[in-house]
Design an enzyme around this catalytic site. Structure first.
Site, PDB file in Angstrom:
ATOM      1  CE1 TYR A   6      -3.945   2.193   0.611  1.00  0.00           C
ATOM      2  CE2 TYR A   6      -2.520   3.283   2.202  1.00  0.00           C
ATOM      3  CZ  TYR A   6      -3.678   3.261   1.447  1.00  0.00           C
ATOM      4  OH  TYR A   6      -4.558   4.315   1.499  1.00  0.00           O
TER       5      TYR A   6
HETATM    6  N1  LIG Z   1      -9.778   5.672   4.576  1.00  0.00           N
HETATM    7  C1  LIG Z   1      -8.543   6.006   4.868  1.00  0.00           C
HETATM    8  O1  LIG Z   1      -8.108   5.891   6.006  1.00  0.00           O
HETATM    9  C2  LIG Z   1      -7.641   6.557   3.795  1.00  0.00           C
HETATM   10  C3  LIG Z   1      -6.517   7.304   4.167  1.00  0.00           C
HETATM   11  C4  LIG Z   1      -5.678   7.818   3.172  1.00  0.00           C
HETATM   12  C5  LIG Z   1      -5.973   7.565   1.846  1.00  0.00           C
HETATM   13  N2  LIG Z   1      -7.069   6.822   1.521  1.00  0.00           N
HETATM   14  C6  LIG Z   1      -7.318   6.576   0.099  1.00  0.00           C
HETATM   15  O2  LIG Z   1      -8.569   7.144  -0.232  1.00  0.00           O
HETATM   16  C7  LIG Z   1      -9.125   6.450  -1.337  1.00  0.00           C
HETATM   17  C8  LIG Z   1     -10.585   6.133  -1.053  1.00  0.00           C
HETATM   18  O3  LIG Z   1     -10.632   5.219   0.013  1.00  0.00           O
HETATM   19  P1  LIG Z   1     -11.872   5.054   1.024  1.00  0.00           P
HETATM   20  O4  LIG Z   1     -11.340   5.262   2.374  1.00  0.00           O
HETATM   21  O5  LIG Z   1     -13.034   5.840   0.545  1.00  0.00           O
HETATM   22  O6  LIG Z   1     -12.117   3.490   0.859  1.00  0.00           O
HETATM   23  P2  LIG Z   1     -13.392   2.677   0.337  1.00  0.00           P
HETATM   24  O7  LIG Z   1     -12.999   1.244   0.462  1.00  0.00           O
HETATM   25  O8  LIG Z   1     -14.610   3.162   1.049  1.00  0.00           O
HETATM   26  O9  LIG Z   1     -13.515   3.097  -1.204  1.00  0.00           O
HETATM   27  C9  LIG Z   1     -12.650   2.627  -2.211  1.00  0.00           C
HETATM   28  C10 LIG Z   1     -13.482   2.413  -3.471  1.00  0.00           C
HETATM   29  O10 LIG Z   1     -12.604   2.032  -4.538  1.00  0.00           O
HETATM   30  C11 LIG Z   1     -13.291   1.068  -5.319  1.00  0.00           C
HETATM   31  N3  LIG Z   1     -12.365   0.227  -6.097  1.00  0.00           N
HETATM   32  C12 LIG Z   1     -11.464  -0.672  -5.620  1.00  0.00           C
HETATM   33  N4  LIG Z   1     -10.838  -1.278  -6.638  1.00  0.00           N
HETATM   34  C13 LIG Z   1     -11.355  -0.761  -7.781  1.00  0.00           C
HETATM   35  C14 LIG Z   1     -11.117  -1.008  -9.161  1.00  0.00           C
HETATM   36  N5  LIG Z   1     -10.226  -1.914  -9.584  1.00  0.00           N
HETATM   37  N6  LIG Z   1     -11.816  -0.293 -10.068  1.00  0.00           N
HETATM   38  C15 LIG Z   1     -12.728   0.626  -9.671  1.00  0.00           C
HETATM   39  N7  LIG Z   1     -13.005   0.881  -8.380  1.00  0.00           N
HETATM   40  C16 LIG Z   1     -12.334   0.187  -7.443  1.00  0.00           C
HETATM   41  C17 LIG Z   1     -14.059   0.232  -4.286  1.00  0.00           C
HETATM   42  O11 LIG Z   1     -15.123  -0.514  -4.883  1.00  0.00           O
HETATM   43  C18 LIG Z   1     -14.525   1.313  -3.308  1.00  0.00           C
HETATM   44  O12 LIG Z   1     -15.821   1.781  -3.638  1.00  0.00           O
HETATM   45  C19 LIG Z   1      -8.236   5.216  -1.563  1.00  0.00           C
HETATM   46  O13 LIG Z   1      -7.357   5.455  -2.639  1.00  0.00           O
HETATM   47  C20 LIG Z   1      -7.468   5.120  -0.274  1.00  0.00           C
HETATM   48  O14 LIG Z   1      -6.228   4.473  -0.443  1.00  0.00           O
HETATM   49  C21 LIG Z   1      -7.923   6.327   2.451  1.00  0.00           C
END
Ligand SMILES: NC(=O)c1ccc[n+]([C@@H]2O[C@H](COP(=O)([O-])OP(=O)(O)OC[C@H]3O[C@@H](n4cnc5c(N)ncnc54)[C@H](O)[C@@H]3O)[C@@H](O)[C@H]2O)c1
Length: 260
Positions: free
Chosen positions: A167
């Site tokens: 990651y």
């Molecule tokens: N939640 C956290 O703590 C956090 C912190 C820093 C960064 N992020 C980043 O924020 C972004 C959003 O994450 P989130 O927290 O909303 O998580 P989440 O799991 O709620 O949402 C991620 C979404 O990405 C979609 N996805 C996954 N693989 C895919 C693919 N191959 N094609 C199309 N869609 C796909 C999933 O279906 C999901 O709806 C991510 O990139 C994550 O790495 C999250």
């Protein structure tokens, strides 16, 4: 959500739009007057997101790791709307939370495939077409812009994180991709940035153990997770004409964990 940013008449694509941060970002865009295409691989969660967001949100079921599907989706988006003003590369997966010697090569490949390669495919397809659209006159800058791209990286991409090598590496790669594409589009009026949030309370945060959660929380000087609305507000600024000279910038959002 404040409506200080005027995105009326603009079209935004938000990948991972069925997830927690994606839905929050899309909601902020809609509040500012934009229409949004939510792209996600999860069709049923996409339908829920669109229903919650109302008529200014439409959906496209796309697996961002599928080059042909991404090309087709980009083509359809530009044909339907005439132009795309904003792209948010937000889709992502966490993958295994294990020390590297216990992880599977398949996991490493999958995490890189979605978070880095998928974002590359979407950027390639959308930015390639954005370069061909007319610049949009702006009340805020005498230098008209063709579009904004915001990549959702992570604090872990800056600092690294034990038990999350894939990651962290994928997000570090996304940061480097951001800086590189920004240099390529600097004279095209396309602003490319990334944000590096700390943990937020979304589905992704629920994948980790209580112990890991406490460890992550302990690293954030503000002693709390970032709110989805705080992420959305920063993305809103980075996607608006207010942000017209910060291309290639990587914007911190970590409650003091990283002060660089
Ligand atoms: N939640 C956290 O703590 C956090 C912190 C820093 C960064 N992020 C980043 O924020 C972004 C959003 O994450 P989130 O927290 O909303 O998580 P989440 O799991 O709620 O949402 C991620 C979404 O990405 C979609 N996805 C996954 N693989 C895919 C693919 N191959 N094609 C199309 N869609 C796909 C999933 O279906 C999901 O709806 C991510 O990139 C994550 O790495 C999250």
């Amino acid at each position: 959500m404040s409506a200080r940013y005027d995105l009326s008449g603009r079209l935004a694509i938000v990948t991972g739009g069925a997830g927690g941060l994606g839905r929050g970002i899309a909601g902020a865009f809609i509040d500012a007057g934009a229409r949004v295409e939510l792209w996600d691989a999860n069709a049923s969660a996409l339908a829920d997101s669109a229903a919650a967001l109302g008529p200014h949100a439409t959906t496209r079921t796309v697996d961002i790791t599928d080059a042909a599907a991404v090309e087709q989706a980009a083509d359809a988006a530009f044909t339907t709307h005439g132009r795309v003003d904003i792209l948010v590369n937000n889709a992502g997966v966490l993958g295994e939370v294990k020390p590297i010697w216990e992880t599977s090569p398949e996991n490493f490949q999958r995490v890189l495939q979605v978070n880095l390669f998928g974002s590359y495919l979407v950027t390639r397809a959308v930015v390639g077409r954005m370069r061909d659209q007319a610049p949009r006159p702006s009340k805020l800058t005498p230098h008209p812009l063709r579009g904004h791209v915001v990549n959702i990286a992570s604090i872990q991409g800056k600092e690294g994180m034990a038990r999350a090598a894939a990651y962290s590496a994928s997000k570090a790669g996304l940061i480097a991709l951001t800086k590189s594409v920004a240099k390529e589009t600097a004279q095209d009026g396309i602003i490319v940035t990334a944000i590096t949030p700390a943990a937020a309370e979304t589905a992704m945060a629920k994948e980790i153990s209580a112990e890991r959660r406490a460890d992550i929380l302990g690293r954030i000087p503000m002693g709390r997770f970032v709110e989805v609305e705080e992420v959305a507000r920063m993305v809103l600024w980075l996607s608006s004409d207010e942000c017209s000279f910060s291309t290639g910038g990587i914007f911190d959002l970590s409650g003091g964990r990283a002060t660089y």
